[in-house]
Design an enzyme around this catalytic site. Structure first.
Site, PDB file in Angstrom:
ATOM      1  CB  ALA A 281      79.254 -57.769 122.151  1.00 11.00           C
ATOM      2  CE  LYS A 282      74.486 -55.316 128.191  1.00  7.50           C
ATOM      3  NZ  LYS A 282      74.909 -56.738 128.292  1.00  7.50           N
ATOM      4  NE  ARG A 283      81.610 -55.652 120.244  1.00 12.11           N
ATOM      5  CZ  ARG A 283      82.450 -56.064 121.171  1.00 12.11           C
ATOM      6  NH1 ARG A 283      82.516 -55.428 122.329  1.00 12.11           N
ATOM      7  NH2 ARG A 283      83.208 -57.124 120.968  1.00 12.11           N
TER       8      ARG A 283
END
Length: 266
Positions: A90-92
């Site tokens: 999700a590459k938060r």
């Protein structure tokens, strides 16, 4: 991951369900088709899978039904293949009080084991992820796509090392107190992978771009494996998912995963 590696499961199966490439006959609505597809792929490849990596964008694009499909897929993976690692890609990355809710969403609501994050705002902002000793955090270091050098290759610090290497060194030396961190590297640039391996020691590296992007498997294994374990979360998505576009897609995925696992084991 180390338990899976020791049992000969070396593949990270990327679940990136592209609606335009799904086989026919999986269901009437998009979210339902995606759910069935991911379950079939998971069951077909679990024999070789150390982990499953779900790219949230492929689910989120469908709105609420897509997020529900993501949750159902994770629930199924945890029930049907409970010892496999479930990664949500999700590459938060935001300020800490926002990341608190991102962490709760990914870990507690969705039930994932690991999440990918961006390091740009520093360690303090990522504490809601890093302090979860029962969960994993993969920090974006180097990547395999075009254009990453615009920032990742910039020289930083007194030694003028590339930014991606500086990030990886910080993660290994300052962020990994609970032993729950990993970083990314791109398979299309083995020289960068070699620098990252030197920087992080035996810490796991999520290796991206080995399948359809054409990364050099042999060279990546030569320079990227860890001393104490396999050390690589070797991801393949499209090459496994779409090994066939017909009704035999699951069998084809099984064979593709078997071949990839054999290549990694050699």
């Amino acid at each position: 991951m180390r338990r899976q590696w020791s049992q000969g499961r070396l593949v990270c199966v990327g679940l990136d369900p592209d609606l335009s490439r799904l086989p026919v006959g999986l269901g009437a609505d998009d979210a339902g088709r995606v759910t069935v597809f991911c379950r079939e792929i998971a069951d077909a490849t679990a024999e070789f899978a150390a982990a499953f990596k779900l790219n949230s964008a492929f689910f989120e694009r469908m709105g609420v039904p897509g997020v529900q499909a993501l949750e159902r897929t994770i629930t199924y993976l945890k029930q049907a293949h409970p010892d496999r690692v479930v990664i949500v890609d999700a590459k938060r990355g935001d300020i800490d009080n926002t990341n608190l809710y991102y962490a709760e969403a990914v870990f507690d609501t969705w039930g994932a084991d690991v999440v990918t994050v961006h390091p740009y705002m520093g360690r303090e902002s990522l504490e809601p992820f890093l302090r979860r000793r029962d969960k994993g955090v993969i920090v974006m270091g180097a990547n395999s796509c075009a254009g990453v050098g615009e920032f990742q290759d910039l020289p930083v610090g007194p030694e003028g090392i590339p930014l991606y290497e500086y990030v990886c060194r910080r993660v290994a030396g300052n962020w990994n107190h609970l032993g729950n961190c990993a970083v990314t590297a791109g398979a299309t640039e083995p020289a960068k992978l070699a620098r990252i391996r030197e920087a992080v020691g035996d810490m796991p590296i999520l290796l991206l771009g080995l399948g359809a992007q054409g990364g050099d498997v042999d060279e990546c294994l030569r320079v990227g494996k860890a001393q104490g374990s396999f050390g690589l979360i070797a991801n393949s998505s499209r090459a496994i998912l779409y090994a066939s576009s017909g009704s035999d897609f699951a069998q084809a995925a099984h064979l593709a995963a078997a071949r990839f696992n054999q290549r990694l084991s050699e």
